[in-house]
Design a protein around this motif. Structure first.
Motif, PDB file in Angstrom:
ATOM      1  N   ALA A   1      -8.973  12.007  -1.045  1.00  0.00           N
ATOM      2  CA  ALA A   1      -9.831  10.815  -0.291  1.00  0.00           C
ATOM      3  C   ALA A   1      -8.899  10.412   0.792  1.00  0.00           C
ATOM      4  CB  ALA A   1      -9.792   9.686  -1.441  1.00  0.00           C
ATOM      5  N   PHE A   2      -7.611  10.244   0.761  1.00  0.00           N
ATOM      6  CA  PHE A   2      -6.872   9.824   1.876  1.00  0.00           C
ATOM      7  C   PHE A   2      -6.564  10.593   2.847  1.00  0.00           C
ATOM      8  CE2 PHE A   2      -4.935   6.409  -1.036  1.00  0.00           C
ATOM      9  CZ  PHE A   2      -5.994   5.583  -1.235  1.00  0.00           C
TER      10      PHE A   2
ATOM     11  N   ILE B   1      -4.835  14.635 -12.107  1.00  0.00           N
ATOM     12  CA  ILE B   1      -6.084  14.886 -11.389  1.00  0.00           C
ATOM     13  C   ILE B   1      -6.590  13.356 -10.706  1.00  0.00           C
ATOM     14  CG2 ILE B   1      -8.013  14.351 -13.026  1.00  0.00           C
ATOM     15  CD1 ILE B   1      -8.069  17.558 -10.763  1.00  0.00           C
ATOM     16  N   GLY B   2      -6.148  12.525 -11.230  1.00  0.00           N
ATOM     17  CA  GLY B   2      -6.608  11.124 -10.642  1.00  0.00           C
ATOM     18  C   GLY B   2      -5.977  11.061  -9.276  1.00  0.00           C
ATOM     19  N   ALA B   3      -4.609  11.262  -9.340  1.00  0.00           N
ATOM     20  CA  ALA B   3      -3.708  11.416  -8.093  1.00  0.00           C
ATOM     21  C   ALA B   3      -4.129  12.300  -7.153  1.00  0.00           C
ATOM     22  CB  ALA B   3      -2.114  11.367  -8.389  1.00  0.00           C
TER      23      ALA B   3
ATOM     24  N   LEU C   1       2.781  11.046  -9.142  1.00  0.00           N
ATOM     25  CA  LEU C   1       1.979  11.488 -10.210  1.00  0.00           C
ATOM     26  C   LEU C   1       1.315  12.812  -9.805  1.00  0.00           C
ATOM     27  CD1 LEU C   1       0.060   8.542 -11.224  1.00  0.00           C
ATOM     28  CD2 LEU C   1       2.000   9.398 -12.457  1.00  0.00           C
TER      29      LEU C   1
ATOM     30  N   VAL D   1      -7.096  11.069  -5.350  1.00  0.00           N
ATOM     31  CA  VAL D   1      -6.812  10.039  -4.366  1.00  0.00           C
ATOM     32  C   VAL D   1      -6.258  10.520  -3.240  1.00  0.00           C
ATOM     33  CG1 VAL D   1      -5.057   7.968  -4.097  1.00  0.00           C
ATOM     34  CG2 VAL D   1      -6.432   8.116  -5.951  1.00  0.00           C
TER      35      VAL D   1
ATOM     36  N   ALA E   1       0.840  -1.248  -0.091  1.00  0.00           N
ATOM     37  CA  ALA E   1      -0.105   0.298   0.061  1.00  0.00           C
ATOM     38  C   ALA E   1       0.849   1.290   0.075  1.00  0.00           C
ATOM     39  CB  ALA E   1      -1.083   0.121   1.239  1.00  0.00           C
TER      40      ALA E   1
ATOM     41  N   LEU F   1       2.554   1.898  -3.548  1.00  0.00           N
ATOM     42  CA  LEU F   1       1.784   2.423  -4.444  1.00  0.00           C
ATOM     43  C   LEU F   1       1.129   3.900  -4.246  1.00  0.00           C
ATOM     44  CD1 LEU F   1      -1.313  -0.715  -4.894  1.00  0.00           C
ATOM     45  CD2 LEU F   1       0.683   0.161  -6.364  1.00  0.00           C
ATOM     46  N   GLU F   2       1.172   4.262  -2.988  1.00  0.00           N
ATOM     47  CA  GLU F   2       0.879   5.678  -2.376  1.00  0.00           C
ATOM     48  C   GLU F   2       1.963   6.455  -2.880  1.00  0.00           C
ATOM     49  OE1 GLU F   2      -1.301   5.681   1.447  1.00  0.00           O
ATOM     50  OE2 GLU F   2      -0.581   7.669   1.642  1.00  0.00           O
TER      51      GLU F   2
ATOM     52  N   SER G   1       1.681   7.320  -6.307  1.00  0.00           N
ATOM     53  CA  SER G   1       0.543   7.855  -6.531  1.00  0.00           C
ATOM     54  C   SER G   1       1.053   9.407  -6.362  1.00  0.00           C
ATOM     55  CB  SER G   1      -0.530   7.728  -5.707  1.00  0.00           C
ATOM     56  OG  SER G   1      -1.612   8.454  -5.859  1.00  0.00           O
TER      57      SER G   1
END
Lengths: 443, 166
Positions: free
Chosen positions: A194-195, A186-188, A148, A191, A138, A141-142, A145
């Protein structure tokens, strides 16, 4: 997320894990000495960006829509867009200052947010070096992210700032890089929101802004050590209060606003835009307003726009070639409209006079509602030598093939002998040095 | 029993399954747009993107931190127990310098005349930006100097023994 532990046992845990494990240097939390770093300060900057970035994104997408890229290939600088153009719509002509406002906000806000973005990056620097570099899948991946997120944000700001200064050193078309870069970012960003929003809300509630702003440097200490990894375990004495830190960032934004916004506001305030690309007037008199590209810059030769110049008006089964005198003999109309550029600068309303596009559509044989029109310039090369205007733009009574501006003939730099002017249209689609109008065609 | 596989995922993965779903969703979007972004000049664009991510953290931050340390060496912050003795004097240099550098970072292509086509494209003179930046910088330092002076005067008055004591 992990359960909260009391700070002391957590510190001991950190010391065991990090103190011995991490190599000396920035990977050790005690390397970072600023007592100001902490979740509260980061969250204040984050809150500003939480509102600012979506405005940047939406105004950016609107600007793309304003080019009507779905209408014709010549309008689309990013034909590979695929589904990223899902939201495109027919760009309105009302209010006439719509594109002016959109781009003024997009570019000025971008400039003003630079100090906030840099301050945010400064405040989270210990996280870049956190040790071990990867704790779990996790976490890995973060971090990817975050690459990005941070890469995307700075890529967008850098390409934007370079483009408005005409410093085309980036590797490709600005439109391609800036649009696709925004979608990668914008996707990153979503995310990250959200986190982190729960952490941000908790941190902002941990101390009141008003109370914090009263604390002098001498009484400024670190935020309580927590699991965020932002607070220094070995803080140096404060040289500056949090108020001064926030004030400095705010001052930076304010000064940037002061030396930039005038190029979008126009009028007598243009002179205040001391460092912005369009903070000076190019001249005096009727044609003394901002120029996007001069005739010399796009290779217009005197012969192209001399007495031999002709306007060709075409429709299905119709073609008419007119001299400038003949175009001037057609019914002339007036419209007060601004010029607004994707680069963020714009002018006040200029008083244009010329032939209505819908009258020319009628001439080309369209007795009912006017259709779209393919506009061609004598410009050589360049991305914007031709454009297609949508039917709603042609039908607007303020949309003109203008021959005169502010009571004088157009100057060569403003598109003499004739140019397009359409309300709320991006500047580059108000084609200059027009030589052919093909109604009912999109290429 | 039904929650067991999820708990196991959380233990091995390090976060909730929702975390994984969100990240994967954003990566898919990034890849969709990223392939279009990289088309044409993939290596240069990738370098720009990664370079953008690192330019602040690995270049700008060390530079301004070192500059700031040097400045603090010139104007050391006094011991926190005697905060009155010119605490935060360094900020009177630090803040205007920072704002000036910020302007330079944002507008450097125009200030440092890196845009050869500016004049022929816009019909505007490229000569004024450097001068404007220098004048703004002068104004920032002058303003900061006035603030320092005002602060010194205020502190000097505050330190005077009160004449009329109630």
């Amino acid at each position: 997320m992990k359960a909260q532990r009391p700070a002391s046992s957590r510190d001991r845990l950190r010391a065991t894990l990090f103190g011995s494990g991490a190599p000396p240097g920035p990977t050790r939390p005690e390397f970072w000495r600023s007592p100001l770093r902490g979740p509260w300060l980061t969250s204040v900057f984050g809150l500003v960006l939480l509102f600012g970035i979506p405005v940047m994104f939406v105004t950016g997408l609107l600007s793309y829509a304003a080019y009507n890229p779905d209408l014709a290939a010549v309008n689309d600088q990013t034909p590979d867009k695929g589904w990223l153009g899902f939201y495109l719509f027919s760009w309105p002509t009302d209010p006439s200052w719509l594109y002016r406002l959109n781009q003024g906000v997009h570019v000025t806000l971008g400039v003003v947010l630079v100090p906030v973005l840099l301050a945010k990056l400064w405040s989270v620097i210990p996280k870049l070096f956190s040790w071990p570099p990867i704790r779990s899948v996790a976490h890995a991946l973060e971090r990817l992210s975050l690459l990005l997120l941070v890469g995307g944000a700075l890529f967008e700001f850098v390409t934007g700032l370079l483009n408005v200064q005409l410093h085309y050193v980036f590797p490709g078309s600005f439109y391609t890089l800036h649009l696709y870069g925004a979608w990668v970012f914008i996707g990153a960003f979503a995310v990250h929101i959200a986190f982190r929003v729960p952490v941000m809300v908790r941190a902002l509630r941990s101390r009141r802004l008003r109370t914090e702003l009263r604390v002098p440097a001498s009484a400024t200490g670190p935020e309580p050590l927590d699991g965020t990894g932002l607070v220094s375990p070995r803080p140096a004495p404060a040289t500056m209060s949090r108020r001064a830190a926030l004030g400095t960032v705010g001052l930076g934004s304010l000064v940037l606003f002061a030396v930039t916004a005038g190029q979008s506001i126009g009028g007598s305030l243009r002179r205040t835009a001391l460092l912005a690309p369009h903070g000076q007037e190019p001249g005096k008199g009727p044609n003394g307003f901002q120029i996007n590209k001069t005739a010399a810059a796009v290779g217009i030769r005197p012969a192209d726009i001399g007495p031999q110049w002709r306007l060709v008006v075409r429709g299905p089964g119709y073609e008419n070639t007119l001299t400038r005198a003949q175009v001037l003999a057609l019914p002339q109309h007036e419209a007060a409209l601004p010029i607004a550029c994707v680069e963020g600068w714009s002018t006040d309303d200029q008083h244009w006079a010329g032939v209505r596009l819908r009258d020319l559509a009628l001439m080309a044989g369209f007795r009912g509602p006017a259709p779209e029109v393919f506009v061609e310039s004598v410009e050589r090369g360049g991305s914007f030598g031709s454009t297609v205007l949508r039917a709603n733009q042609v039908r607007d009574p303020r949309s003109l093939l203008a021959l005169r501006v502010n009571g004088a003939d157009l100057s060569p730099d403003h598109g003499y002998p004739a140019r397009i002017i359409v309300p709320a249209n991006p500047g580059v689609h108000n084609t200059k040095w027009v030589t052919r109008l093909t109604f009912g065609a999109s290429s | 029993m039904r929650r067991l596989p999820l708990t196991r995922l959380r233990d091995r993965y390090g976060a909730s399954p929702l975390h994984l779903l969100l990240v994967l969703c954003s990566f898919a979007l990034a890849l969709y747009a990223g392939l279009k972004l990289l088309k044409g000049n993939p290596i240069a664009v990738a370098l720009w993107f990664v370079g953008a991510a690192l330019i602040h953290d690995l270049v700008l931050l060390p530079l301004y931190t070192l500059a700031d340390r040097a400045l603090q060496h010139l104007f050391p912050t006094p011991d926190s127990r005697t905060p009155q003795a010119g605490a935060g004097r360094v900020n009177y240099v630090r803040i205007p310098a920072l704002v000036s550098l910020l302007l330079l970072v944002v507008w450097y292509p125009l200030i440092l005349r890196r845009v050869p086509g500016y004049r022929v494209t816009t019909g505007l003179s490229a000569d004024s930006f450097l001068g404007h930046w220098l004048l703004i910088t002068a104004a920032l330092f002058a303003g900061s100097g006035l603030c320092l002076l005002a602060g010194t005067v205020r502190r000097a008055r505050g330190r005077k023994p009160p004449v009329h004591k109630r």
